[in-house]
Write a protein that holds these residues in place. Sequence first.
Motif, mmCIF file in Angstrom:
data_model
loop_
_atom_site.group_PDB
_atom_site.id
_atom_site.type_symbol
_atom_site.label_atom_id
_atom_site.label_comp_id
_atom_site.label_asym_id
_atom_site.label_seq_id
_atom_site.Cartn_x
_atom_site.Cartn_y
_atom_site.Cartn_z
ATOM 1 N N TYR A 50 -74.227 -6.092 -49.189
ATOM 2 C CA TYR A 50 -75.160 -7.130 -48.747
ATOM 3 C C TYR A 50 -74.793 -8.481 -49.355
ATOM 4 O O TYR A 50 -74.670 -9.487 -48.651
ATOM 5 N N ALA A 53 -71.485 -9.829 -48.084
ATOM 6 C CA ALA A 53 -71.615 -10.251 -46.684
ATOM 7 C C ALA A 53 -72.333 -11.593 -46.587
ATOM 8 O O ALA A 53 -71.928 -12.482 -45.837
ATOM 9 N N VAL A 58 -70.826 -13.451 -43.270
ATOM 10 C CA VAL A 58 -70.343 -12.577 -42.208
ATOM 11 C C VAL A 58 -71.303 -12.552 -41.018
ATOM 12 O O VAL A 58 -70.883 -12.456 -39.866
ATOM 13 N N ALA A 59 -72.611 -12.700 -41.308
ATOM 14 C CA ALA A 59 -73.590 -12.635 -40.231
ATOM 15 C C ALA A 59 -73.342 -13.746 -39.219
ATOM 16 O O ALA A 59 -73.446 -13.547 -38.011
ATOM 17 N N ALA A 62 -68.755 -13.314 -37.877
ATOM 18 C CA ALA A 62 -68.165 -12.007 -38.151
ATOM 19 C C ALA A 62 -66.716 -12.002 -37.699
ATOM 20 O O ALA A 62 -66.396 -12.481 -36.619
ATOM 21 N N ARG A 66 -63.233 -10.405 -42.523
ATOM 22 C CA ARG A 66 -64.415 -10.528 -43.384
ATOM 23 C C ARG A 66 -65.132 -9.205 -43.543
ATOM 24 O O ARG A 66 -65.553 -8.857 -44.641
ATOM 25 N N VAL A 67 -65.292 -8.507 -42.432
ATOM 26 C CA VAL A 67 -65.972 -7.209 -42.513
ATOM 27 C C VAL A 67 -65.201 -6.282 -43.453
ATOM 28 O O VAL A 67 -65.780 -5.635 -44.331
ATOM 29 N N VAL A 70 -65.750 -7.221 -47.032
ATOM 30 C CA VAL A 70 -67.057 -6.752 -47.514
ATOM 31 C C VAL A 70 -66.934 -5.303 -47.974
ATOM 32 O O VAL A 70 -67.333 -4.935 -49.078
ATOM 33 N N LEU A 130 -72.908 -6.290 -39.542
ATOM 34 C CA LEU A 130 -71.469 -6.542 -39.574
ATOM 35 C C LEU A 130 -70.857 -6.260 -38.210
ATOM 36 O O LEU A 130 -69.919 -6.891 -37.778
ATOM 37 N N LEU A 216 -75.119 -0.048 -41.792
ATOM 38 C CA LEU A 216 -74.803 -0.545 -40.458
ATOM 39 C C LEU A 216 -75.864 -0.123 -39.457
ATOM 40 O O LEU A 216 -76.200 -0.862 -38.535
#
Lengths: 299, 238
Positions: A50, A53, A58-59, A62, A66-67, A70, A130, A216
Motif C-alpha cells: 500500500y 503504491a 501507481v493508482a 499504473a 511500477r506494479v 510495488v 494496481l 488486489l
Amino acid sequence: MQFLQQLINGISWGSIYALIALGYTMVYGVLRLINFAHGDIYMLGAMFGYYVAVFLGVAEHASGVRVLSVVLISMLGCGLIGVGIERFCYRPLRKAPRLAALMTAVGVSLLLENGGQLIFGADPKFFPPLIHTREIFRFHEIVLNNIQLMIFAVSLLLMFLLHWIVMKTRMGKAMRAVSFSHDAAGLVGIPVNRVISFTFFLGSLLAAAAGILVSLSNPKVEPLMGIMPGLKAFVAAVLGGIGNMMGAMIGGLIMGISEVLVSGYISSTYRDAFAFFILIFILLYKPSGLLGKTGPEKL
Amino acid sequence: MLKINNLIVSYGNIKALQGVSLEVKEGEIVTLIGANGAGKTTLLKTISGLIAPVSGTIYYSKNEKNSSLNHMAPHEIVRLGVSQVPEGRMVFANLSVAENLDLGAFLRRDAREVRESLDKAFQLFPRLKERVTQNAGTLSGGEQQMLAIARALMAKPKLLLMDEPSLGLAPILVKEIFETIRKINQEGLSILLVEQNAHLALQLAHRAYVLETGKIVLEGPARELAMNEEVKKAYLGA
C-alpha cells in the motif's frame, strides 16, 4: 454450475493459503518452530505494498514497471523483516526449551499486530487497484476474472520457483540437510545460521506476495488482517503434514476450497469455524497430516 | 597439527571431559579408545565446534598457521580443514547420495576440483556410484558409513575426525572401512579415530590414547599400548 464458480473462488483463496502455509512449513522444517508471526508478515506485505503504491503514485499512473516494483519492494522488505525476526527473537533462544521460542513467536505476532496499529493506524486503508478487474471468461453464470487467474498463476509460479530452489540449488539442498540435523549439517561445512536466515527470507517473500495478491481483490488493508489467514494457513500446513512442502500446497488448496464450499452451501457464519474443525479433526485422527512422514519431500 | 590442552567440557553439572590433552601430528593416525561414556564423542564434538568447552584450548595448525578452534562455528572449522565423520553416520537420509556428496563440498567453489574429488570418492567407494540417485536413508549401514566418509572427504580436509566408523557393521565391512582409512591416510590425511573396537584401532593407528571417565589414563605408540597388560585386560578382552 454454482459449484464450479465456488471451486474457482476456492482455488483462488487456496493458493493464498498455500503460499502462507509454505512459510510455516519451511520454518518448522529447519527449526521445529511454529512461527506464529508469519501471518503478520502477510499483513506487512499488503501494508508495504500500500505505502509503496501510494508513494509511486501507481493508482494515478499504473504501469507494468511500477506494479512490479510495488510487488518486489514489499516482498524484499518483508524478507528482511523475516530474517530480522529470526536473528533477534528466535536465534537467542535456539538452545532454550521449545516452549520459550513458541511463546516468543506469539509475542512477536502480538508486537507486529499492535505495533502495526500504532504505526500504520488501526483504520483500514484502501489498497489502490494496481490492476483493474475484468472478466476473462464467462460461461452461463460462471465467471473467471483476471485477478483470480493471476492469483492462481502467480502462486503457481512462485511455488515452482520455490520447489526448484529447494530441490536443485545447493542452498536448497542445504535447507533440507539442516532440516535433517543442525549438527550433521554443520559438520559437513554448511553455515547453519545462514541457511536458517535464508529460509525465513524465502518464507517471508511468499507471505508478502500473498498479502499483495489478496489486496488486489480485497483492497481493505489493516494491521489485523493477517490473523485469520495466518491461522488458516497454519491449519493448512498441519493438514498437509507440517514440514512437508507438497503437503502445505495441497493443504492450502483443500482449506480454500472447503471454506468457500462451506460458506456457499451451509452458511458463511461457519466459514472460520470449519477451518478449526479441520484442525481438530486432523490432530485427532492423523496428527502427522496427509503427507506427513511418508511424503515425497520433507523439508 | 592438532593440539588440545587441558580441555574441560561439562553437561550441566556433569563433567564429561576433565582436562584432556592430546595431539595429532601431521600424517598420523591417532586413535582414542575407551568404554562407552568415557567422553570420546564429546571430545570430537568439542573439536568440531558442536559443544563449547568450559576451559582449555584447541589449536590447529596448517602451513605454519596456527588457529584456535575455540569459539568457532562448525562450518568455519570445516573450512580450515578439519572434517568429521560423526557417530551414527548421520547421512542426510532425505537426500540422495549425489546430494549428500555435493553438500560435502558446500564450502568449495571450484566446480572442476569438486568434480575431481567426486571421482576420487567413487574410486574409493565404487558402491556409492551405483547408488548415486538413491536416497541415503535407503542405503545399508555399511553403505551409509561409506557415504559419511566420502561426504567428509568432499570438503578436502587435512584432518579427519572419525567417530566409531565400525559401529554396527559386519566384520567384513569393518575390515573394508579400516582398509580405506589406511589408504586415505597414506595419501596424506591425518586422522583422529575414536573406536570401541580397540583391537582393530590399535593395529591401524600410529599412536593411541586411552580415555577413562573424561581423563586420558594412558598414551603411547599403538603397538606398545596393544601389549600393555591393563589395556589388554580392559579393552582387548585378553
